[in-house]
Design a protein around this motif. Structure first.
Motif, PDB file in Angstrom:
ATOM      1  N   VAL A 332       0.862  -1.186   0.000  1.00 32.12           N
ATOM      2  CA  VAL A 332       0.000   0.000   0.000  1.00 32.12           C
ATOM      3  C   VAL A 332       0.896   1.233   0.000  1.00 32.12           C
ATOM      4  CG1 VAL A 332      -1.690   1.341   1.309  1.00 32.12           C
ATOM      5  CG2 VAL A 332      -1.897  -1.155   1.185  1.00 32.12           C
ATOM      6  N   GLY A 333       0.734   2.089  -1.009  1.00 29.03           N
ATOM      7  CA  GLY A 333       1.531   3.301  -1.126  1.00 29.03           C
ATOM      8  C   GLY A 333       0.653   4.540  -1.158  1.00 29.03           C
ATOM      9  N   SER A 334       1.280   5.703  -0.963  1.00 32.00           N
ATOM     10  CA  SER A 334       0.544   6.964  -0.944  1.00 32.00           C
ATOM     11  C   SER A 334       1.466   8.093  -1.372  1.00 32.00           C
ATOM     12  CB  SER A 334       0.007   7.238   0.466  1.00 32.00           C
ATOM     13  OG  SER A 334      -0.488   8.550   0.585  1.00 32.00           O
ATOM     14  N   MET A 335       0.878   9.159  -1.918  1.00 32.32           N
ATOM     15  CA  MET A 335       1.621  10.367  -2.251  1.00 32.32           C
ATOM     16  C   MET A 335       1.314  11.500  -1.278  1.00 32.32           C
ATOM     17  SD  MET A 335       1.515  10.382  -6.410  1.00 32.32           S
ATOM     18  CE  MET A 335       2.719  11.709  -6.468  1.00 32.32           C
ATOM     19  N   SER A 336       0.633  11.160  -0.178  1.00 33.36           N
ATOM     20  CA  SER A 336       0.209  12.196   0.768  1.00 33.36           C
ATOM     21  C   SER A 336       1.370  12.902   1.428  1.00 33.36           C
ATOM     22  CB  SER A 336      -0.693  11.571   1.840  1.00 33.36           C
ATOM     23  OG  SER A 336      -1.884  11.093   1.277  1.00 33.36           O
ATOM     24  N   LYS A 337       2.430  12.171   1.759  1.00 32.79           N
ATOM     25  CA  LYS A 337       3.522  12.773   2.523  1.00 32.79           C
ATOM     26  C   LYS A 337       4.456  13.595   1.644  1.00 32.79           C
ATOM     27  CE  LYS A 337       2.233  10.819   6.362  1.00 32.79           C
ATOM     28  NZ  LYS A 337       1.099  10.070   5.827  1.00 32.79           N
ATOM     29  N   GLY A 342      -4.041  16.490   1.414  1.00 29.73           N
ATOM     30  CA  GLY A 342      -5.404  16.782   0.973  1.00 29.73           C
ATOM     31  C   GLY A 342      -5.740  16.230  -0.396  1.00 29.73           C
ATOM     32  N   LEU A 343      -4.735  15.795  -1.145  1.00 26.40           N
ATOM     33  CA  LEU A 343      -4.988  15.261  -2.482  1.00 26.40           C
ATOM     34  C   LEU A 343      -5.666  13.906  -2.425  1.00 26.40           C
ATOM     35  CD1 LEU A 343      -4.560  15.697  -5.519  1.00 26.40           C
ATOM     36  CD2 LEU A 343      -2.352  14.542  -5.294  1.00 26.40           C
ATOM     37  N   ARG A 344      -5.365  13.117  -1.386  1.00 29.48           N
ATOM     38  CA  ARG A 344      -5.946  11.790  -1.190  1.00 29.48           C
ATOM     39  C   ARG A 344      -5.714  10.899  -2.404  1.00 29.48           C
ATOM     40  NH1 ARG A 344      -4.953  11.548   2.908  1.00 29.48           N
ATOM     41  NH2 ARG A 344      -5.954   9.513   2.982  1.00 29.48           N
ATOM     42  N   LEU A 345      -4.466  10.567  -2.675  1.00 27.47           N
ATOM     43  CA  LEU A 345      -4.152   9.678  -3.785  1.00 27.47           C
ATOM     44  C   LEU A 345      -3.148   8.622  -3.312  1.00 27.47           C
ATOM     45  CD1 LEU A 345      -4.973   9.767  -6.912  1.00 27.47           C
ATOM     46  CD2 LEU A 345      -2.547  10.112  -7.237  1.00 27.47           C
TER      47      LEU A 345
END
Length: 497
Positions: A332-337, A342-345
């Motif tokens: 599970v990855g994210s671009m939030s950090k 606030g983009l929630r992707l």
């Protein structure tokens, strides 16, 4: 008195502020549309002339002229020669806001008694909405406006709004993701973590939490058991609990998750190996290999959260997923950090069969994340903006982390910590009589925001002497004075009752 000159009425309708994020023209349009839809302007009532309204609001006449013209084009207003602008009667012909019946008591339904999922009983998030107004925001997971790539992000959004691009993303794509974004995740993000995946092994989500919720909904239920780090990620624990799963807490030491303590009958293992949540300890290579071997032996599914792994570390390790040859590690990855919380992707990388099931499930939940956002992020990645941002943030966070370690050592000498190789927070353990909840309140009075560590633990007697300090949203020059203020708060109100 003429309606056009009813100063009290128009003063109440127009609240224009130069501090608003909207342009003056947009604020004027919003005020008029709201007044029309709320039936505050009758069809027979002419609006003030452009000149009078411009003078009243202190804006250029051309700003009002353009706003009125756009409302005419949209059908909210009609222009009558030599008489002015009026509300379009066709708009008023549609049903308006229903009147409130004050003589009938509300039904008073007990929605808690009718619910099937106890979401509101789960622990509340620790983040404060007013964090940005704090002088010393040692908060985790927020962004720094000074580091955000405003010009580059605007460029990508403008490109995504080009006519040809709109044709690509505006139609209903049902359960598919933007192929350019999948390509960029596959080529730009995953190889840095040692992961090489095919397009059918990737699905886009609304952030990491949405990814975990989808996995829990698809794979877990009553009777499921999930082994998790203790302390560990509270929201993941809540998501699995809501799905009906029981939590098996597993301790963490200086090498990461203690694999030998994982119950053999746990069906799932959730872990944050790159930087453990919340201590930031990276899982050693030996532990990673042991975890995969244990999962194979006990037929367990590993859910790997790439928690705080987006930045460039001093001693980076590849993802646990990169070692997996059995197909039982779900990443599970994210671009939030890096880009913006606030983009929630986010995204999930797993075997094609599991991704196909997740895609079918997602179609009934939301079909797909907003395609325009997907295309803007895809362009941001393809133009190299994300790589440049990661380098800039990694350098800034390394300086901040070093300064924070120095400041805590100097002004909080009784608190134990270690200098992590990377990550965006510092985990501190105070003396046994410290209550960090009380400390957080005392610090907030000094405009210092910290996060008590109690919420990360499982059990009846959760320790109160831990706290987490984030560095993603506080400037380098504010760190030392912030720790000085925190130390003063420690001296005034911190002892457990």
């Amino acid at each position: 008195m003429s309606h056009r000159n009813d100063a009290a009425l128009w003063s109440g309708l127009f609240r224009i502020s130069a501090d608003s994020g909207q342009t003056l023209q947009a604020q004027i349009r919003q005020a008029i549309v709201a007044a029309i839809l709320d039936r505050q302007i009758a069809a027979s009532m002419p609006l003030p002339s452009c000149r009078i309204l411009a003078d009243k609001l202190g804006v250029a006449r051309g700003t009002v002229v353009i706003a009125f013209q756009q409302l005419v084009d949209q059908g909210f207003l009609v222009a009558r020669e030599r008489r002015g602008h009026f509300v379009n009667p066709q708009v008023l012909a549609t049903p308006g806001k229903p009147a409130m019946k004050t003589d009938i008591a509300p039904a008073g339904l007990d929605w808690k008694a009718r619910r099937r999922v106890a979401a509101s009983d789960m622990p509340r998030p620790a983040k404060r909405e007013d964090w940005i107004a704090s002088t010393y925001p040692f908060v985790y997971g927020q962004f720094d406006p000074n580091l955000f790539p405003t010009a580059e992000w605007r460029e990508c959004n403008r490109m995504a709004l080009a006519v040809l691009e709109i044709r690509n993303w505006a139609s209903d794509v049902v359960d598919r993701d933007d192929p350019l974004l999948i390509e960029q995740i596959q080529a730009r993000l995953l190889p840095r973590k040692g992961i090489f995946a095919n397009p059918d092994e990737i699905i886009v989500t609304l952030g990491a939490q949405n990814a975990l919720y989808m996995l829990a909904t698809l794979l877990m239920g009553k009777g499921s058991r999930v082994a998790m780090e203790n302390p560990g990620y509270p929201d993941a624990r809540a998501i699995f609990t809501l799905a009906g799963a029981a939590i098996d807490p597993v301790p963490v030491d200086k090498d990461g998750l203690v694999v030998s303590d994982i119950p053999h009958d746990s069906g799932f293992v959730f872990t944050t190996p790159s930087h453990h949540c919340p201590t930031m300890v990276p899982m050693t290579q030996a532990r990673r290999q042991a975890l995969i071997a244990s999962a194979i032996a006990n037929d367990q599914i590993i859910i790997e959260d790439g928690y705080d792994s987006q930045l460039v570390d001093q001693s980076p390790q590849q993802a646990l997923k990169s070692l997996d040859r059995s197909g039982r590690v779900v990443y599970v990855g994210s671009m939030s950090k890096t880009l913006a919380p606030g983009l929630r992707l986010g995204y999930i990388v797993a075997s094609a069969d599991l991704i196909a099931e997740l895609r079918a499930l997602r179609r009934f939940m939301m079909r797909h994340p907003p395609a325009n956002n997907q295309r803007a992020v895809a362009l941001f990645l393809s133009l190299g903006h994300h790589e440049a941002l990661v380098r800039r943030m990694s350098h800034a966070y390394e300086e901040r982390r070093r300064r924070l370690v120095q400041a805590t050592s100097a002004f909080l000498p009784e608190w134990q910590t270690h200098d992590p190789a990377g990550g965006t927070s510092l985990w501190l353990e105070g003396p046994s009589d410290i209550d960090t909840r009380a400390l957080a309140e005392a610090a907030a009075a000094r405009s210092v925001l910290v996060e008590p560590g109690e919420r990360f633990f499982v059990g009846e007697n959760k320790p109160k002497r831990f706290m987490r300090l984030g560095i993603s949203s506080i400037g380098l020059q504010q760190i030392e004075p912030g720790i000085r203020e925190l130390a003063a708060a420690v001296g005034r109100r911190s002892v457990a009752a």
